[in-house]
Design a protein around this motif. Sequence first.
Motif, mmCIF file in Angstrom:
data_model
loop_
_atom_site.group_PDB
_atom_site.id
_atom_site.type_symbol
_atom_site.label_atom_id
_atom_site.label_comp_id
_atom_site.label_asym_id
_atom_site.label_seq_id
_atom_site.Cartn_x
_atom_site.Cartn_y
_atom_site.Cartn_z
ATOM 1 N N GLU A 24 -11.849 -5.039 8.294
ATOM 2 C CA GLU A 24 -12.984 -5.158 7.366
ATOM 3 C C GLU A 24 -13.494 -3.787 6.904
ATOM 4 O O GLU A 24 -14.062 -3.670 5.817
ATOM 5 C CB GLU A 24 -14.125 -5.928 8.017
ATOM 6 C CG GLU A 24 -13.803 -7.388 8.304
ATOM 7 C CD GLU A 24 -13.120 -7.584 9.659
ATOM 8 O OE1 GLU A 24 -12.939 -8.736 10.060
ATOM 9 O OE2 GLU A 24 -12.777 -6.572 10.314
ATOM 10 N N HIS A 25 -13.308 -2.767 7.723
ATOM 11 C CA HIS A 25 -13.806 -1.423 7.399
ATOM 12 C C HIS A 25 -12.652 -0.444 7.171
ATOM 13 O O HIS A 25 -12.779 0.746 7.438
ATOM 14 C CB HIS A 25 -14.713 -0.926 8.517
ATOM 15 C CG HIS A 25 -15.871 -1.827 8.793
ATOM 16 N ND1 HIS A 25 -16.900 -2.007 7.890
ATOM 17 C CD2 HIS A 25 -16.146 -2.645 9.850
ATOM 18 C CE1 HIS A 25 -17.765 -2.875 8.386
ATOM 19 N NE2 HIS A 25 -17.329 -3.282 9.567
ATOM 20 N N PHE A 26 -11.549 -0.959 6.640
ATOM 21 C CA PHE A 26 -10.362 -0.137 6.409
ATOM 22 C C PHE A 26 -10.684 1.068 5.520
ATOM 23 O O PHE A 26 -11.222 0.923 4.427
ATOM 24 C CB PHE A 26 -9.288 -1.013 5.751
ATOM 25 C CG PHE A 26 -7.991 -0.297 5.461
ATOM 26 C CD1 PHE A 26 -7.139 0.076 6.477
ATOM 27 C CD2 PHE A 26 -7.635 -0.004 4.152
ATOM 28 C CE1 PHE A 26 -5.953 0.726 6.214
ATOM 29 C CE2 PHE A 26 -6.448 0.643 3.870
ATOM 30 C CZ PHE A 26 -5.603 1.008 4.911
ATOM 31 N N GLN A 27 -10.400 2.271 6.033
ATOM 32 C CA GLN A 27 -10.593 3.550 5.338
ATOM 33 C C GLN A 27 -12.053 3.818 4.954
ATOM 34 O O GLN A 27 -12.320 4.645 4.079
ATOM 35 C CB GLN A 27 -9.700 3.629 4.088
ATOM 36 C CG GLN A 27 -8.227 3.750 4.436
ATOM 37 C CD GLN A 27 -7.352 4.047 3.239
ATOM 38 O OE1 GLN A 27 -7.757 3.893 2.097
ATOM 39 N NE2 GLN A 27 -6.141 4.505 3.486
ATOM 40 N N LEU A 64 0.831 -1.204 0.000
ATOM 41 C CA LEU A 64 0.000 0.000 0.000
ATOM 42 C C LEU A 64 0.862 1.248 0.000
ATOM 43 O O LEU A 64 0.605 2.199 -0.762
ATOM 44 C CB LEU A 64 -0.924 -0.009 1.219
ATOM 45 C CG LEU A 64 -1.880 1.187 1.360
ATOM 46 C CD1 LEU A 64 -2.877 1.197 0.202
ATOM 47 C CD2 LEU A 64 -2.615 1.114 2.692
ATOM 48 N N ASP A 65 1.897 1.247 0.815
ATOM 49 C CA ASP A 65 2.778 2.410 0.912
ATOM 50 C C ASP A 65 3.503 2.663 -0.403
ATOM 51 O O ASP A 65 3.641 3.810 -0.848
ATOM 52 C CB ASP A 65 3.791 2.188 2.042
ATOM 53 C CG ASP A 65 4.313 3.491 2.609
ATOM 54 O OD1 ASP A 65 3.567 4.484 2.592
ATOM 55 O OD2 ASP A 65 5.470 3.510 3.069
ATOM 56 N N ASP A 66 3.950 1.597 -1.054
ATOM 57 C CA ASP A 66 4.661 1.742 -2.333
ATOM 58 C C ASP A 66 3.739 2.344 -3.404
ATOM 59 O O ASP A 66 4.151 3.243 -4.157
ATOM 60 C CB ASP A 66 5.167 0.380 -2.812
ATOM 61 C CG ASP A 66 6.328 -0.138 -1.981
ATOM 62 O OD1 ASP A 66 6.917 0.670 -1.229
ATOM 63 O OD2 ASP A 66 6.624 -1.349 -2.066
ATOM 64 N N ILE A 67 2.499 1.879 -3.467
ATOM 65 C CA ILE A 67 1.553 2.394 -4.475
ATOM 66 C C ILE A 67 1.241 3.858 -4.190
ATOM 67 O O ILE A 67 1.204 4.694 -5.101
ATOM 68 C CB ILE A 67 0.268 1.554 -4.505
ATOM 69 C CG1 ILE A 67 0.581 0.131 -4.964
ATOM 70 C CG2 ILE A 67 -0.757 2.183 -5.440
ATOM 71 C CD1 ILE A 67 -0.580 -0.840 -4.802
ATOM 72 N N ARG A 68 1.007 4.191 -2.927
ATOM 73 C CA ARG A 68 0.748 5.582 -2.555
ATOM 74 C C ARG A 68 1.908 6.492 -2.980
ATOM 75 O O ARG A 68 1.695 7.584 -3.527
ATOM 76 C CB ARG A 68 0.570 5.706 -1.039
ATOM 77 C CG ARG A 68 -0.758 5.237 -0.496
ATOM 78 C CD ARG A 68 -0.716 5.373 1.018
ATOM 79 N NE ARG A 68 -1.998 5.197 1.663
ATOM 80 C CZ ARG A 68 -2.179 5.336 2.968
ATOM 81 N NH1 ARG A 68 -1.164 5.652 3.751
ATOM 82 N NH2 ARG A 68 -3.375 5.177 3.504
ATOM 83 N N ALA A 80 -7.048 -3.329 -5.618
ATOM 84 C CA ALA A 80 -6.833 -4.749 -5.326
ATOM 85 C C ALA A 80 -6.220 -4.938 -3.944
ATOM 86 O O ALA A 80 -6.625 -5.825 -3.177
ATOM 87 C CB ALA A 80 -5.939 -5.367 -6.403
ATOM 88 N N VAL A 81 -5.238 -4.096 -3.595
ATOM 89 C CA VAL A 81 -4.589 -4.203 -2.283
ATOM 90 C C VAL A 81 -5.585 -3.861 -1.177
ATOM 91 O O VAL A 81 -5.639 -4.531 -0.140
ATOM 92 C CB VAL A 81 -3.352 -3.283 -2.214
ATOM 93 C CG1 VAL A 81 -2.812 -3.211 -0.786
ATOM 94 C CG2 VAL A 81 -2.269 -3.774 -3.154
#
Length: 746
Positions: free
Chosen positions: A376-379, A328-332, A364-365
């Motif tokens: 389950e409720h991330f962000q 996630l950090d790499d994509i951001r 996808a991530v």
Amino acid sequence: MDSLNEAIRTSQLLVDELPDDPIRRPIWLVNHGIYLHEKCQRYKDADLDTSLSALDEALRSGKEALRRRPPGNTRFQLRSLSLLGVWCTTKLSMTKELDLGAEGLDYLTSAYELSQVLDGEKQVILKNIAHIHEVYYQILKQKLSLKEAEEHLSKAIFYATEAVNMTPEDHLELGEYHKNLAALLSTQCHDSGTRGEPYKLAKNHYLAAADAIRATPLVRIPAAMQAGIFHWQDDELEEADRLLHLAVDLILQLNPRQMSTEDLRQTLRAVSGVAGIATSISIATGKSGTHALQILERAHCITAGLFVDQKSDISELRAAHPELAQQLDDIRTRLSHLPNQQQNSGKFFEVRDLQQSLLSELSAVESEIKKRPGFEHFQEVPGEEEFKALAREGPIVSINTSVVRSDAIIVTCDDIKVLPLPELTHSDLENKLSLLSDSGNVARRNAVPRRRANGKGNVNEVLAWLWKTTVKPILDATELTASKRIWWITTGLAGRAPLHAAGYHTNGSTENTMSRVISSYVSSFKVLRFSRGRSASTVLDNMLLVSVSSNLPSFRKIDTSREIKVAEDIFGDTLTHLPDPEPEVVLKNIPNHSITHFACHGFARVNDPSSNGLVLVKNGRAVTLTVSDIEKVSHKAGAIAYLSACSTAEQSDMKLMDEAVHLANSFQIAGYQHVIGTLWGADDRAAGEVAGSFYTKLLAERGSDRENRKTFDVATALHYAILEYKNSAKNDISVLEWGPFIHIGT
């Protein structure tokens, strides 16, 4: 906007390279005109000269294409005539030159005659003829030629009805035709002042547009909102609630992640007001305060939410699932670098394709993260317990105003309750705030001064009214913590209300907000959660001071000496002072300082909040550090951004009130836990006095050792600095001087 500019550049190149090509040049002239007309529409509210220039060039391209049309290509001729009719209509609406209407009707009539021969889509041309009559109606009504205006409205309704009637049920554009006809019928109903047949027809056509599943979200969302209002007016609350929930759901189908910030804001201007009306109707049907807050969090401050998603803390994820956190950090990180790549490489389409690929990877991530227990409720939008947890340090009050009703949703650590505000009406609020804005925006630090329109007594009456209708009922119903702190979240017009300054301010009066609570503002629960999750500097160890006092052409000279002296006295050798700097220098220095203080001119543009800014200097000329510039900043440990300039927290664009776009919020999203901004023009003397007192109080308990400069309660320091200035002022309009300063943040 980047993609549009690239399309204009490319089409111009092709036109220039095909001067004598009888087939391709006319085609590219038309395409070039289409892109220019889109540019005209984008700039119509923000920059009239640029908009008209693009439109004139579009008309020139279209007329040349028509003259050069390929022999025997009647379908190309029809398309060119139809487009020229549309572009003439746009110019008619902007310039009010009635001759343009006649020219546009000639083009459209010729196009319609050709469509009879070619069996083309006549309904598109009928829609455009209806629109030109609608514009005629609007112009003639302004000129008080009411009979003639009414005739054009009747013609517009006739042609719009014909367009609907001849369109197949499965046609992609049928929803738009229903919406256009509904709007015309609503106008007729409004003019007549009755709820006759036009009212019923308008309601039905809005409903048909809202439920037209093949129509675009930009057709269905405003149609659903208007249909919902019709059903609310008829006391059909359940259907109204369904329609407004549909509108909120459709906002997500706009694919906001796929758009640039500028494109997204332009799109959201077309669906302004959905959040507030949906929340109001939800409350009217008896749904809970938690449900109402979740509607607001989904449909309010969408742009800010996207920035927050890109920067939010993932330490819990990293501890539990380090590999997913790293992905996630790499994509951001890669996404954050794309704007610079696009600007520096000039490879627009390659960068855009890379963005689409990265966004697919991101989705996808995120889907994978939500499969993990506890995430389950991330962000996602907070639930009831998270809303209440955010109120542990003090109550959070969300004020929702709309044409339907006004309510406060009061959140404490123990409860979420709805408090109706029946005396706070949308029309009254609009009138009161326009007076306050006109009166407040006469100041030496305002780069675009506005004339004071009304007397001082009226301002005091506005604040007394705001206290009586809004703040006092809320405070009477709210259990405070020992800190006396309160956070205000607002939607719609309430975003311009100085809730912290409401009340009576005669000597000795305690019937005001300042006497009862210490106020902070925040744009949403999601942004508050983000700010509290940031790792701000634990010590206020250095300051970046940006001051501009040069006598720039067309700007009033301001006195920043008080702020400079206080900064030098308190921070000494840890102060970085940039007098009259260029924006690039400021942006380079911001990430290296825990405190950033601006003492300069500021301004808020009425229809282009992305260009709101602080006035700096480059080559002896005034240049702007804009909202768009700050939105590209990411400060890992920002403590305080103090914006001692005019209108740095003013919501200037009435069509983007739900997005709360202003400089102060941009600094918060950039990573500052605390931002001090101004709701209107800052008085020069007050700005210096309040800022000086603020820093003195903020760091009053520090020792000589730099490590003892512990972070103080920023909101409390500002509160007492304002009180000190307020109590020292002798005149009864001093609220215009101390009133604009607000705290935004944690």
